[in-house]
Design a protein around this motif. Structure first.
Motif, short mmCIF file in Angstrom:
data_model
loop_
_atom_site.label_atom_id
_atom_site.label_comp_id
_atom_site.label_asym_id
_atom_site.label_seq_id
_atom_site.Cartn_x
_atom_site.Cartn_y
_atom_site.Cartn_z
N VAL A 113 0.85 -1.20 0.00
CA VAL A 113 0.00 0.00 0.00
C VAL A 113 0.88 1.25 0.00
CG1 VAL A 113 -1.78 1.30 1.22
CG2 VAL A 113 -1.81 -1.21 1.28
N ALA A 114 0.61 2.14 -0.93
CA ALA A 114 1.24 3.46 -0.94
C ALA A 114 0.19 4.55 -1.10
CB ALA A 114 2.28 3.55 -2.05
N THR A 115 -0.86 4.25 -1.87
CA THR A 115 -1.94 5.21 -2.10
C THR A 115 -3.28 4.51 -1.92
OG1 THR A 115 -2.22 4.75 -4.47
CG2 THR A 115 -0.49 6.31 -3.84
N ALA A 116 -4.34 5.28 -1.92
CA ALA A 116 -5.69 4.72 -1.77
C ALA A 116 -6.02 3.75 -2.90
CB ALA A 116 -6.72 5.84 -1.71
N ASP A 117 -5.48 3.99 -4.09
CA ASP A 117 -5.74 3.10 -5.22
C ASP A 117 -5.27 1.68 -4.95
OD1 ASP A 117 -7.02 4.98 -6.74
OD2 ASP A 117 -5.29 5.47 -7.98
N ASP A 118 -4.22 1.54 -4.15
CA ASP A 118 -3.68 0.20 -3.88
C ASP A 118 -4.66 -0.66 -3.10
OD1 ASP A 118 -1.14 0.62 -5.12
OD2 ASP A 118 -0.53 1.81 -3.38
N LYS A 137 4.47 -0.54 0.43
CA LYS A 137 5.09 -0.91 -0.85
C LYS A 137 6.59 -0.69 -0.76
CE LYS A 137 1.94 -0.58 -4.76
NZ LYS A 137 1.59 0.17 -5.97
N PHE A 152 3.45 3.30 5.72
CA PHE A 152 2.62 4.05 4.79
C PHE A 152 1.61 4.86 5.59
CE2 PHE A 152 0.48 -0.04 5.32
CZ PHE A 152 -0.87 0.29 5.41
N ASP A 153 0.80 5.62 4.91
CA ASP A 153 -0.17 6.49 5.57
C ASP A 153 -1.34 5.64 6.07
OD1 ASP A 153 -2.00 8.37 6.39
OD2 ASP A 153 -2.17 9.39 4.44
N LEU A 156 -5.20 6.01 5.29
CA LEU A 156 -5.81 5.50 4.07
C LEU A 156 -6.76 4.35 4.37
CD1 LEU A 156 -2.66 5.31 1.74
CD2 LEU A 156 -4.50 7.01 1.64
#
Length: 227
Positions: A113-118, A137, A152-153, A156
């Motif tokens: 996971v790095a962004t919400a899309d992941d 990630k 990661f954040d 999210l």
């Protein structure tokens, strides 16, 4: 985190009897052995077998593999008899299901996971994996998967179904695990580099500190949820 459910703490990448004993004595629920040669935590199946004999019956044993085929996974399971396979590569949902069938063991699928899309990939694995590990990630030029000590954040994860149990990994350590549990509400946490003094070298004091901090934070979250 599901109210009232047991909170799981996994110490991964163990490689010595001394640090394994510390993890077990401190209350780790799961211990992981890494079979990816590019990882600094890699151990041979023979060495893992010696460690598994110590852990068996005290904690669940997890074998971490990366993009293995069904034959390799089946052979490892026959030799090591782990409780879980942890898939930490680019295994598709179909491959995840095939490995689960071939090995005859529950599988934990790690998703970076790095962004919400992941997080969109989570649903594709929910029916083929017994557990999902949401991990950071790796850097693009990384030689091996995993968070590489970078979180990661966690905010999210607010987009996930609050009733969906998952484990959280990636950059966790004794200093930040309580905040991670408070924000992400996972069903468990998975740590490796965060309890090391150098890559692949587990630090007994950090293992003890991490487990204590995670257990205390999980209890606080569960008490708050049931209040």
């Amino acid at each position: 985190m599901t109210t009232g459910s047991p909170f799981l703490i996994k110490i991964c990448g163990l490689s010595t009897p001394e640090t394994l004993h510390v993890a077990l004595d401190s209350g780790a629920d799961m211990v992981g052995f890494v079979f990816h040669p590019k990882s600094p935590r890699f151990i041979t199946p023979e060495r893992a077998g010696e460690l598994a004999a110590i852990a068996r019956g005290k904690a669940e044993i997890t074998a971490l593999i990366v993009d293995w085929d069904e034959r390799q996974a089946s052979e490892l399971v026959a030799a090591l008899k782990p409780d879980w396979l942890q898939l930490h590569g680019r295994e598709t949902p179909g491959q995840t299901a095939a490995l689960r069938r071939a090995a005859g063991r529950p599988v934990m699928k790690a998703l970076g996971v790095a962004t919400a899309d992941d997080l969109k990939s989570v649903d594709a694995y929910r029916d083929v994996a017994d557990r999902i590990l949401l991990d950071a990630k790796p850097p693009k030029d990384a030689a091996y998967p995993g968070g590489h000590g970078r979180p990661f954040d966690w905010t999210l994860l607010a987009e996930l179904d609050p009733g969906f149990p998952f484990m959280l990994g990636g950059g966790l350590d004794p200093a930040n695990v309580a905040e991670a549990i408070r924000l992400a509400r996972p069903a468990g946490v998975d740590v490796s580099s965060g309890v090391e003094s150098a890559p692949g070298i587990k630090d007994p004091a950090r293992i003890v500190e991490f487990i204590a901090a995670a257990r205390k934070a999980a209890a606080a979250v569960q008490e708050g949820s049931s209040a």
